[in-house]
Each structure stands twice: as structure tokens, then as C-alpha cells.
Design an enzyme around this catalytic site. Structure first.
Site, PDB file in Angstrom:
ATOM      1  N   ASP A   1       0.740  -1.287  -0.092  1.00  0.00           N
ATOM      2  CA  ASP A   1      -0.035  -0.088   0.029  1.00  0.00           C
ATOM      3  C   ASP A   1       0.707   1.237   0.146  1.00  0.00           C
ATOM      4  O   ASP A   1       0.602   2.054   0.607  1.00  0.00           O
ATOM      5  CB  ASP A   1      -1.254  -0.100   1.235  1.00  0.00           C
ATOM      6  CG  ASP A   1      -2.125   0.828   0.822  1.00  0.00           C
ATOM      7  OD1 ASP A   1      -2.373   0.969  -0.277  1.00  0.00           O
ATOM      8  OD2 ASP A   1      -2.843   1.267   1.955  1.00  0.00           O
TER       9      ASP A   1
ATOM     10  N   LYS B   1       1.901   4.532  -1.104  1.00  0.00           N
ATOM     11  CA  LYS B   1       1.314   5.807  -1.624  1.00  0.00           C
ATOM     12  C   LYS B   1       1.393   7.151  -1.026  1.00  0.00           C
ATOM     13  O   LYS B   1       2.218   6.836   0.373  1.00  0.00           O
ATOM     14  CB  LYS B   1      -0.339   5.415  -1.832  1.00  0.00           C
ATOM     15  CG  LYS B   1      -0.860   5.370  -0.220  1.00  0.00           C
ATOM     16  CD  LYS B   1      -2.376   5.234  -0.416  1.00  0.00           C
ATOM     17  CE  LYS B   1      -2.988   5.060   1.083  1.00  0.00           C
ATOM     18  NZ  LYS B   1      -4.679   4.747   0.969  1.00  0.00           N
TER      19      LYS B   1
ATOM     20  N   ASN C   1       0.818   7.457   2.776  1.00  0.00           N
ATOM     21  CA  ASN C   1       1.549   6.455   3.727  1.00  0.00           C
ATOM     22  C   ASN C   1       2.789   6.767   3.881  1.00  0.00           C
ATOM     23  O   ASN C   1       3.578   6.163   4.424  1.00  0.00           O
ATOM     24  CB  ASN C   1       1.236   4.986   3.216  1.00  0.00           C
ATOM     25  CG  ASN C   1      -0.136   4.564   3.737  1.00  0.00           C
ATOM     26  OD1 ASN C   1      -1.014   5.103   4.595  1.00  0.00           O
ATOM     27  ND2 ASN C   1      -0.761   3.618   3.076  1.00  0.00           N
TER      28      ASN C   1
ATOM     29  N   ASP D   1       1.950   2.770   7.926  1.00  0.00           N
ATOM     30  CA  ASP D   1       0.676   1.827   7.665  1.00  0.00           C
ATOM     31  C   ASP D   1       0.997   0.827   7.205  1.00  0.00           C
ATOM     32  O   ASP D   1       0.892   0.241   5.851  1.00  0.00           O
ATOM     33  CB  ASP D   1      -0.237   2.727   6.854  1.00  0.00           C
ATOM     34  CG  ASP D   1      -1.623   1.953   6.979  1.00  0.00           C
ATOM     35  OD1 ASP D   1      -1.787   0.967   7.505  1.00  0.00           O
ATOM     36  OD2 ASP D   1      -2.605   2.429   6.316  1.00  0.00           O
TER      37      ASP D   1
ATOM     38  N   THR E   1      -4.557   0.463  -3.100  1.00  0.00           N
ATOM     39  CA  THR E   1      -5.341   1.559  -3.265  1.00  0.00           C
ATOM     40  C   THR E   1      -5.403   1.755  -4.814  1.00  0.00           C
ATOM     41  O   THR E   1      -4.427   1.539  -5.449  1.00  0.00           O
ATOM     42  CB  THR E   1      -4.534   2.561  -2.435  1.00  0.00           C
ATOM     43  OG1 THR E   1      -4.792   2.474  -1.019  1.00  0.00           O
ATOM     44  CG2 THR E   1      -5.277   3.827  -2.679  1.00  0.00           C
TER      45      THR E   1
HETATM   46  P1  ADP Z   1      -5.033   3.121   9.099  1.00  0.00           P
HETATM   47  O1  ADP Z   1      -3.957   1.976   9.049  1.00  0.00           O
HETATM   48  O2  ADP Z   1      -6.149   3.046   9.846  1.00  0.00           O
HETATM   49  O3  ADP Z   1      -5.162   3.400   7.483  1.00  0.00           O
HETATM   50  P2  ADP Z   1      -2.759   4.962   9.167  1.00  0.00           P
HETATM   51  O4  ADP Z   1      -1.535   4.284   9.867  1.00  0.00           O
HETATM   52  O5  ADP Z   1      -2.982   5.406   7.642  1.00  0.00           O
HETATM   53  O6  ADP Z   1      -4.192   4.330   9.809  1.00  0.00           O
HETATM   54  O7  ADP Z   1      -2.957   6.484  10.180  1.00  0.00           O
HETATM   55  C1  ADP Z   1      -4.077   7.368  10.005  1.00  0.00           C
HETATM   56  C2  ADP Z   1      -3.547   8.785   9.870  1.00  0.00           C
HETATM   57  O8  ADP Z   1      -2.907   9.111  11.199  1.00  0.00           O
HETATM   58  C3  ADP Z   1      -2.430   9.254   8.918  1.00  0.00           C
HETATM   59  O9  ADP Z   1      -2.934   9.547   7.724  1.00  0.00           O
HETATM   60  C4  ADP Z   1      -1.833  10.375   9.575  1.00  0.00           C
HETATM   61  O10 ADP Z   1      -2.424  11.469   9.472  1.00  0.00           O
HETATM   62  C5  ADP Z   1      -1.856   9.944  11.178  1.00  0.00           C
HETATM   63  N1  ADP Z   1      -0.576   9.029  11.426  1.00  0.00           N
HETATM   64  C6  ADP Z   1      -0.532   7.889  11.379  1.00  0.00           C
HETATM   65  N2  ADP Z   1       0.903   7.487  11.781  1.00  0.00           N
HETATM   66  C7  ADP Z   1       1.459   8.681  12.255  1.00  0.00           C
HETATM   67  C8  ADP Z   1       2.701   8.926  12.986  1.00  0.00           C
HETATM   68  N3  ADP Z   1       3.682   7.997  13.009  1.00  0.00           N
HETATM   69  N4  ADP Z   1       3.060  10.317  13.016  1.00  0.00           N
HETATM   70  C9  ADP Z   1       2.255  11.086  12.698  1.00  0.00           C
HETATM   71  N5  ADP Z   1       0.828  11.054  12.143  1.00  0.00           N
HETATM   72  C10 ADP Z   1       0.544   9.676  11.813  1.00  0.00           C
END
Ligand code: ADP
Length: 323
Positions: free
Chosen positions: A166, A168, A171, A184, A204
Site C-alpha cells: 500500500d 502511496k 502513507n 501503515d 489503493t
Molecule cells: P490506518 O491503518 O487506519 O489507515 P494510518 O496508519 O494510515 O491508519 O494512520 C491514519 C492517519 O494518522 C494518517 O493519515 C496520519 O494522518 C496519522 N498518522 C499515522 N501514523 C502517524 C505517525 N507515525 N506520525 C504522525 N501521524 C501519523
């Protein structure tokens, strides 16, 4: 009988009554202000909300030494099915095994009665997606800088038998020093025996490799990440993903991916011929003909142009001058 008496159909109500009067998405309650594991060994203060994804909400937290971290919160209510649990365990198992400067560092994982928590390295500068929205497109030196870090993370994952699946812009997070951090691992897969092929259709739409969608019998492997890197490269330089359509209709995007149908913009937004050539090599429909990550990085796009050692934070707003 040509009389114009109205047909006997029951009158349609002006609007069908809502099934659920609360049409707004019901958000799960916020995690506690002080988050701790059952033993009390790990304690974090919850600060601001950072974002949410498919199944998790992410908060900024501070640990006992005032170190700021990100904390990914998954409600146990969303983990009722065996499939949901297996997916989360796989994400944790894979993510915690990876240690690379361009991969979001996984710190701890624990639970309380309501949630499962994962603390992660905090990325304070948003994602490459947010940055691209601000900037519209990036210069070649910036793209080289970001792509080299992405390719480094990708090479590390692949040598550790992990396919991210994934990759992109959304991420790819940025830390305070503009280092890329791949995050992610919700769709990542571990290749457990050489030659193993994955069959799950996931990814995606804009970034998904054709073999994931159209060669389900044969399955897919590491080359799907290389494809996504090609899509990322195009998107960084052009400003929108190659297979995206105006209406963003998923079926049309998939048809374009199947037909390998994408175009390069013409002047004044034309991209360099080296960039074009490399993107065309990477976006090969046949995964066996896609270049290795090594040959990607050895391409003249990388070797014949400026590759900055760092990008200033001012790049969020305007193109840095590397001349
Ligand atoms: P999911 O696995 O549910 O898709 P994500 O890992 O993509 O969740 O995280 C969702 C959102 O949280 C991201 O789009 C970002 O805005 C924020 N985020 C995730 N990890 C971090 C991090 N390590 N530091 C700062 N923001 C984060």
C-alpha cells in the site's frame, strides 16, 4: 380505454424516512487522557488528534520522559471477527520487526479493556500527500531526494521478505527533518517461502499493480511495490496519479491500469525525458519485466542530476533552489 385516470399506485412519500435518524458517523469514544497498559509500566499522556485511517485513530502522546510519539488506537469493538484480529496481529508482527531510518519506528504495543494501542515514531510534518497538495508538483531534485529514501525503505523491506502493498503518498510520512518514513503496514504481507505468491486483492485503486487485479490465478509478489514506486514517481513530478480519471471512478481507473493507459503532460508541465523513460520502465504491465530496485536507482534520472542531501522545511511552501 384512453381515459387519463391516474394509475393506482400508492403515492410515494416525499422522502423515505431515514433508517437511522442519526445519520452522522458515530465516533468511538476518545481514548483516556492517560493511556496505560494493564501493568501500569507504560504510561502516556494523550495530546492532539493526528488523523484516522481505515480502522484506527492516531493521537500524539507524550511518554514518561516527555518524548512525543504517535499512538495508533484500534477499538476492541472493531476486532470482533477472527479476520480483523488476524489482520491486526499481522500488521503488528510485521511492523515491529522492521528497523530502518525511512520506516516509521514501531515502539510498543499494549491494550486496556477498550482498545489496542501501538506507539510509533512521531512524524510531525504530515505526509507527502499533504505536501504535494500545497506544492502541486515537485522538482526533479526533490523527487530524487524523496524517491531514494522510499527505494531504500523498499529494498530493506524486500530483503526482509515484506511486501508493503500500500505504498502511496498518504502513507509516506515526513519527520521534522523532512526524512521520509514509510508507515501503515495494514496491508503488508510476509513472504514465508521463496517463490510464494500472494492472492489477496488489496491496495489503493490509483497505486495498485495490474497483476493484483488481473492475474489473480498467478498471484503477486514484491514487484507490486516497485509498480507503486513508479506511480509515486509520476505523481510527485506530474501532480496527479497516472491512471486517475476526472471523476475518480474506480472501474475506469482499473480499466486504465489493465490497458496501461496513461499520458505524460506536455509543455509547460512536461517532465524530463529521463524521468519519463524510468517511469515507463517501472510501469510495465508484466511484473517480470519491471526493473529491480537496484536498476531503478542506477537509472540516469538519479545518476545524471542533482540529488540533494537534505530538503529544507521551506519546501512545504515553495521549491528549494539547489543550483
Ligand atoms: P490506518 O491503518 O487506519 O489507515 P494510518 O496508519 O494510515 O491508519 O494512520 C491514519 C492517519 O494518522 C494518517 O493519515 C496520519 O494522518 C496519522 N498518522 C499515522 N501514523 C502517524 C505517525 N507515525 N506520525 C504522525 N501521524 C501519523
Amino acid at each position: 380505454n384512453f381515459s387519463s385516470s391516474p394509475p393506482k399506485v400508492p403515492p410515494k412519500p416525499a422522502a423515505s424516512p431515514p433508517l437511522n435518524r442519526q445519520n452522522t458517523k458515530t465516533l468511538p469514544p476518545s481514548p483516556p487522557r492517560v493511556i496505560s497498559d494493564k501493568s501500569g509500566r507504560l504510561t502516556f499522556r494523550r495530546l492532539g488528534f493526528l488523523g484516522e485511517g481505515g480502522f484506527a485513530r492516531v493521537y500524539e502522546v507524550k511518554d514518561g520522559h516527555n518524548v512525543r510519539l504517535a499512538c495508533k488506537v484500534v477499538t476492541k469493538a472493531s476486532l470482533k471477527t477472527k479476520k480483523a484480529k488476524t489482520k491486526l496481529y499481522a500488521e503488528i508482527k510485521i511492523h515491529r520487526s522492521l528497523h530502518h531510518p525511512n520506516i516509521v519506528r514501531f515502539k510498543d504495543c499494549f491494550e486496556d479493556d477498550t482498545n489496542v494501542y501501538m506507539t510509533l515514531e512521531l512524524c510531525t510534518s504530515g505526509s507527502l500527500m499533504d505536501m504535494l497538495r500545497h506544492r502541486r508538483r515537485f522538482t526533479d531534485p526533490e523527487a530524487r531526494y524523496f524517491l531514494i529514501q522510499i527505494l531504500g525503505a523498499c529494498f530493506y523491506m524486500h530483503t526482509h521478505q515484506v511486501i508493503h502493498r500500500d505504498l502511496k503518498l498518504g502513507n509516506l510520512f515526513l519527520d521534522a527533518n523532512m526524512n521520509v518514513k514509510v508507515g501503515d503496514f495494514g496491508l503488508a504481507a510476509l513472504i514465508e517461502s521463496p517463490g510464494e505468491r500472494k492472492k489477496t486483492i488489496c491496495g489503493t485503486p490509483n497505486y495498485i499493480a495490474p497483476e493484483v487485479l488481473f492475474d489473480t490465478a498467478n498471484g503477486h509478489s514484491f514487484e507490486v511495490d516497485t509498480w507503486s514506486v513508479g506511480v509515486i514517481m509520476y505523481t510527485l513530478l506530474v501532480g496527479k496519479p497516472p491512471f486517475q480519471t476526472k471523476d475518480k471512478d474506480v472501474k475506469t481507473i482499473y480499466k486504465r491500469i489493465r490497458d496501461n493507459q496513461y499520458e505524460f503532460p506536455s509543455a509547460p508541465y512536461a517532465i524530463s525525458s529521463e524521468a519519463k523513460e524510468l517511469i515507463q520502465q517501472i510501469l510495465n504491465s508484466d511484473p517480470t519485466l519491471r526493473p529491480t530496485l537496484h536498476s531503478v536507482i542506477s537509472h540516469p534520472f538519479f545518476t545524471a542530476g542533482i540529488c540533494p542531501a537534505y530538503v529544507p522545511t521551506s519546501a512545504h511552501d515553495s521549491a528549494p533552489d539547489f543550483s
